[in-house]
Design a protein around this motif. Structure first.
Motif, PDB file in Angstrom:
ATOM      1  N   PRO A 128     -55.232  -6.250  87.339  1.00 41.94           N
ATOM      2  CA  PRO A 128     -55.578  -6.880  88.617  1.00 41.94           C
ATOM      3  C   PRO A 128     -57.092  -6.960  88.815  1.00 41.94           C
ATOM      4  N   ALA A 129     -57.525  -7.955  89.599  1.00 44.36           N
ATOM      5  CA  ALA A 129     -58.950  -8.165  89.825  1.00 44.36           C
ATOM      6  C   ALA A 129     -59.601  -6.963  90.500  1.00 44.36           C
ATOM      7  N   GLU A 130     -58.873  -6.315  91.426  1.00 45.21           N
ATOM      8  CA  GLU A 130     -59.474  -5.175  92.108  1.00 45.21           C
ATOM      9  C   GLU A 130     -59.667  -3.982  91.167  1.00 45.21           C
ATOM     10  N   ILE A 131     -58.778  -3.848  90.171  1.00 47.53           N
ATOM     11  CA  ILE A 131     -58.942  -2.787  89.171  1.00 47.53           C
ATOM     12  C   ILE A 131     -60.142  -3.105  88.283  1.00 47.53           C
ATOM     13  N   CYS A 132     -60.266  -4.372  87.889  1.00 48.91           N
ATOM     14  CA  CYS A 132     -61.418  -4.785  87.070  1.00 48.91           C
ATOM     15  C   CYS A 132     -62.725  -4.469  87.787  1.00 48.91           C
ATOM     16  N   ALA A 133     -62.803  -4.819  89.077  1.00 46.73           N
ATOM     17  CA  ALA A 133     -64.021  -4.553  89.845  1.00 46.73           C
ATOM     18  C   ALA A 133     -64.286  -3.060  89.957  1.00 46.73           C
ATOM     19  N   GLY A 134     -63.220  -2.291  90.181  1.00 49.32           N
ATOM     20  CA  GLY A 134     -63.380  -0.841  90.289  1.00 49.32           C
ATOM     21  C   GLY A 134     -63.854  -0.216  88.992  1.00 49.32           C
ATOM     22  N   LEU A 135     -63.307  -0.667  87.856  1.00 47.96           N
ATOM     23  CA  LEU A 135     -63.734  -0.132  86.562  1.00 47.96           C
ATOM     24  C   LEU A 135     -65.189  -0.484  86.274  1.00 47.96           C
ATOM     25  N   ALA A 136     -65.575  -1.733  86.607  1.00 43.51           N
ATOM     26  CA  ALA A 136     -66.970  -2.135  86.389  1.00 43.51           C
ATOM     27  C   ALA A 136     -67.911  -1.285  87.245  1.00 43.51           C
ATOM     28  N   ALA A 137     -67.516  -1.018  88.488  1.00 44.53           N
ATOM     29  CA  ALA A 137     -68.347  -0.189  89.364  1.00 44.53           C
ATOM     30  C   ALA A 137     -68.489   1.227  88.806  1.00 44.53           C
ATOM     31  N   GLU A 138     -67.391   1.800  88.325  1.00 49.22           N
ATOM     32  CA  GLU A 138     -67.444   3.150  87.753  1.00 49.22           C
ATOM     33  C   GLU A 138     -68.316   3.175  86.498  1.00 49.22           C
ATOM     34  N   HIS A 139     -68.194   2.141  85.694  1.00 49.00           N
ATOM     35  CA  HIS A 139     -68.999   2.065  84.463  1.00 49.00           C
ATOM     36  C   HIS A 139     -70.484   1.985  84.784  1.00 49.00           C
TER      37      HIS A 139
ATOM     38  N   ALA B 164     -56.107   4.208  90.550  1.00 50.39           N
ATOM     39  CA  ALA B 164     -54.772   3.733  90.922  1.00 50.39           C
ATOM     40  C   ALA B 164     -53.686   4.397  90.083  1.00 50.39           C
ATOM     41  N   GLY B 165     -53.825   5.711  89.868  1.00 55.55           N
ATOM     42  CA  GLY B 165     -52.800   6.463  89.162  1.00 55.55           C
ATOM     43  C   GLY B 165     -52.840   6.351  87.649  1.00 55.55           C
TER      44      GLY B 165
ATOM     45  N   TRP C 147     -71.633  -5.664  78.638  1.00 54.43           N
ATOM     46  CA  TRP C 147     -70.185  -5.676  78.795  1.00 54.43           C
ATOM     47  C   TRP C 147     -69.651  -4.252  78.640  1.00 54.43           C
ATOM     48  N   LEU C 148     -68.365  -4.084  78.934  1.00 52.42           N
ATOM     49  CA  LEU C 148     -67.718  -2.801  78.688  1.00 52.42           C
ATOM     50  C   LEU C 148     -66.307  -3.011  78.156  1.00 52.42           C
ATOM     51  N   LEU C 149     -65.848  -2.052  77.376  1.00 53.59           N
ATOM     52  CA  LEU C 149     -64.482  -2.031  76.858  1.00 53.59           C
ATOM     53  C   LEU C 149     -63.710  -0.973  77.638  1.00 53.59           C
ATOM     54  N   ALA C 150     -62.685  -1.398  78.354  1.00 48.62           N
ATOM     55  CA  ALA C 150     -61.848  -0.481  79.130  1.00 48.62           C
ATOM     56  C   ALA C 150     -60.531  -0.261  78.388  1.00 48.62           C
ATOM     57  N   VAL C 151     -60.207   0.985  78.085  1.00 45.99           N
ATOM     58  CA  VAL C 151     -58.997   1.336  77.350  1.00 45.99           C
ATOM     59  C   VAL C 151     -58.086   2.151  78.263  1.00 45.99           C
ATOM     60  N   GLU C 152     -56.833   1.765  78.315  1.00 45.43           N
ATOM     61  CA  GLU C 152     -55.872   2.479  79.154  1.00 45.43           C
ATOM     62  C   GLU C 152     -55.409   3.738  78.421  1.00 45.43           C
ATOM     63  N   ALA C 153     -56.255   4.760  78.467  1.00 41.27           N
ATOM     64  CA  ALA C 153     -55.969   6.035  77.797  1.00 41.27           C
ATOM     65  C   ALA C 153     -57.033   7.034  78.203  1.00 41.27           C
ATOM     66  N   ASP C 154     -56.728   8.304  78.030  1.00 42.03           N
ATOM     67  CA  ASP C 154     -57.689   9.374  78.287  1.00 42.03           C
ATOM     68  C   ASP C 154     -58.285   9.797  76.953  1.00 42.03           C
ATOM     69  N   ALA C 155     -59.550   9.449  76.744  1.00 40.79           N
ATOM     70  CA  ALA C 155     -60.187   9.741  75.459  1.00 40.79           C
ATOM     71  C   ALA C 155     -60.727  11.160  75.385  1.00 40.79           C
ATOM     72  N   GLY C 156     -60.482  11.961  76.404  1.00 38.49           N
ATOM     73  CA  GLY C 156     -61.040  13.305  76.432  1.00 38.49           C
ATOM     74  C   GLY C 156     -60.557  14.189  75.304  1.00 38.49           C
ATOM     75  N   ASP C 157     -59.321  13.985  74.858  1.00 31.62           N
ATOM     76  CA  ASP C 157     -58.788  14.846  73.792  1.00 31.62           C
ATOM     77  C   ASP C 157     -58.630  14.090  72.472  1.00 31.62           C
ATOM     78  N   TRP C 158     -59.297  12.973  72.335  1.00 25.66           N
ATOM     79  CA  TRP C 158     -59.206  12.206  71.089  1.00 25.66           C
ATOM     80  C   TRP C 158     -59.983  12.908  69.973  1.00 25.66           C
ATOM     81  N   PRO C 159     -59.506  12.808  68.726  1.00 23.86           N
ATOM     82  CA  PRO C 159     -60.299  13.302  67.589  1.00 23.86           C
ATOM     83  C   PRO C 159     -61.492  12.388  67.333  1.00 23.86           C
TER      84      PRO C 159
END
Length: 557
Positions: A185-196, A213-214, A243-255
């Motif tokens: 959704p557009a509002e999620i895109c805007a929110g992710l860009a703001a956080e980035h 948003a959960g 630009w930014l790449l948004a991935v639907e995942a938590d990279a905190g525990d990635w190898p």
């Protein structure tokens, strides 16, 4: 990685044309460019790939090579697809400056070389990265339909079960995986860009983990393929353009291997980003040329000739000559350590894209120049209908910032401001100077308001403001033309005498009887003419403010 290793890779098909004694140089990155001066995007140690589109004649090679050497690049690789053999003047210039030069056979894609260097420079990858990169290379070189960031995002989804999107700094969706799941959704895109942008301003290294948003997203910055994170002297120089790449995942525990994979993907997308940035050069140059003519007081005929050149580039296939609007933007940082013009230029190019448009191409019809700390956009509009109906054509200031205010405010943080002014549409070269001054004055109106991101349009230059002594004459003339030109055009076509009717109506203080008597008209005829005036201008002659506007416009005309 050493340059010598490139020659030892048969798949790359590189041919050394000079610099045999310099093959032990290290390669720390790769950049593809056809800019005449790419030095601002270089940080040193790159292998520069070029298709030679920057070369117009033999005299261009020497300054191009000199700029590369001053930037500290490792080597230059020139494609043979456009000109056949690499020109002798380029070979001599590289030899003179001791810059190793490779020839790239026309059968070899720059993407293949880029991906090879990225893999080698980044070290050994896990098997999944090699597979993704190899499949991406094949798809990118298989034809026009296979290119673009969407390809690698689809591979992330199919091979690694990762949903990912490429977003602009304003939150516009540029590319996304098409493999399952709802659209972002557009509002999620805007929110992710703001956080980035907020995270980037802190200087923290990516990826940035964001719950929204959960869902948890991991955000990876996509920087120019020729610029390391340390290349910019100040994060503010690039924070509003990356630009930014948004991935639907938590990279905190990635190898480390998985993090390496995503970093490699951002580098692949950055190559495409740089190619599209280079494609803006023609449009930027057109805007710069028109701007210089307007600001130096060139003859309208000369400006009109340049506009005729610009119109087919910006609106290909357009039959009638377009109308034009001018948009002025300024990005200002506290302390003045950062030049605002280039930042405002790339940001304005993004803002002027339709917020509902996806993909990296919609800015192909936007020409933005910059001078000092100011960016100026020349926006073509399809020619308006012959009949004015009082509607407001073109861009509206508030609408431009409606969807981008949240992310841009985050990127500007507490020490930056974006102010923007929009002119009315003009239909000729004569009106362009007035439109520029009008947009600049509207931007000053926006700058007087509170807030990090503000805009104002020509509609907000009220008549009482025009009486102030510091308002330029061109702004007054633009105000007068915008209000009276629809009436003059109508009179010229229909001999309706709307201008004399308006003058008499105001002189009679709005009295229908006195005005009708003076003009020797029936009152109903007078009412019809006044109604037509209101329809053509969008004004109401029963309102004191509109009467004042008309009065001043007639006095200044």
């Amino acid at each position: 990685m050493r340059l010598r290793a490139l020659l030892d890779t048969d798949a790359l098909g590189l041919r050394l044309l000079g610099g045999e004694d310099e093959l032990d140089r290290s390669v720390r990155g790769v950049m593809t460019t056809d800019l005449r001066d790419p030095s601002r995007y270089l940080s040193g140690g790159e292998l520069v790939l070029t298709g030679l589109a920057w070369r117009r004649d033999a005299h261009d090679s020497e300054p191009f090579v000199r700029l590369l050497v001053q930037a500290g690049v490792a080597a230059l690789a020139a494609g043979e697809a456009e000109l056949g053999d690499v020109p002798d003047d380029l070979v001599l210039a590289c030899s003179r400056h001791r810059l190793p030069l490779f020839a790239v056979h026309e059968s070899v894609a720059f993407a293949s070389i880029t991906e090879h260097v990225v893999r080698q420079v980044s070290g050994e990858r896990a098997g999944d990265l090699a597979a993704v990169v190899d499949r991406h290379r094949r798809m990118m070189t298989s034809g026009p339909a296979g290119g673009g960031p969407d390809v690698v995002l689809d591979l992330l989804g199919s091979d690694l079960d990762l949903r990912a999107w490429v977003l602009s700094p304003t939150g516009r969706l540029i590319a996304g995986s098409k493999l399952g799941g709802p659209a972002l959704p557009a509002e999620i895109c805007a929110g992710l860009a703001a956080e980035h942008l907020a995270a980037a301003r802190t200087g923290r290294r990516g990826p940035h983990r964001v719950p929204l948003a959960g869902t948890t997203y991991s955000l990876f910055p996509i920087r120019s393929s020729g610029r390391s994170p340390q290349a910019a002297r100040d994060v503010r120089e690039s924070v509003l353009s990356d630009w930014l790449l948004a991935v639907e995942a938590d990279a905190g525990d990635w190898p480390e291997e998985r993090l390496d994979l995503l970093q490699g993907v951002t580098q692949l997308i950055a190559v495409e980003r740089d190619r599209r940035d280079a494609a803006r050069t023609v449009r930027r140059r057109l805007a710069q040329e028109v701007l210089e003519l307007v600001q130096t007081g060139a003859a309208p005929a000369e400006i009109a000739a340049r506009l005729r050149v610009a119109a087919p580039v910006l609106l290909p296939g357009l039959g009638a000559a377009p109308h034009w609007q001018v948009v002025v933007a300024r990005v200002e940082w506290e302390g003045d350590e950062v030049e605002g013009g280039p930042v405002a230029q790339s940001l304005l190019e993004e803002i002027l894209v339709d917020p509902l448009a996806t993909g990296p191409e919609p800015s192909d019809r936007i020409a933005v120049a910059h001078t000092g700390d100011e960016a100026i956009a020349l926006v073509p509009l399809p020619a308006m209908a012959a009949e004015h109906d009082g509607s407001e054509p073109g861009l509206l200031a508030d609408a431009l910032l409606q969807t981008v205010r949240e992310p841009l405010s985050a990127g500007l943080n507490d020490d930056g401001r974006l102010t923007l002014g929009v002119s009315a549409a003009v239909h000729s070269a004569e009106g362009l100077r007035g439109a520029l001054e009008e947009a600049r004055h509207a931007r000053r109106v926006a700058a007087a308001r509170p807030g990090r991101v503000c805009a104002a349009g020509h509609q907000e230059l009220a008549s009482h403001v025009l009486l102030l002594p510091f308002v330029p004459d061109d702004v007054r003339r633009a105000f007068t033309a915008r209000l009276l030109d629809p009436l003059k055009d109508y009179d010229r076509r229909h001999r309706a005498e709307l201008i004399p009717t308006l003058e008499a109506f105001l002189d009679c203080d709005g009295s229908w009887t006195r005005c009708a008597t003076r003009l020797h008209l029936h009152v109903n005829t007078l009412r019809y003419r006044v109604g037509r005036i209101e329809q053509l201008t969008g004004r109401d002659l029963s309102r004191l403010e509109d009467k004042l506007d008309f009065f001043l416009a007639l006095r200044m005309s």
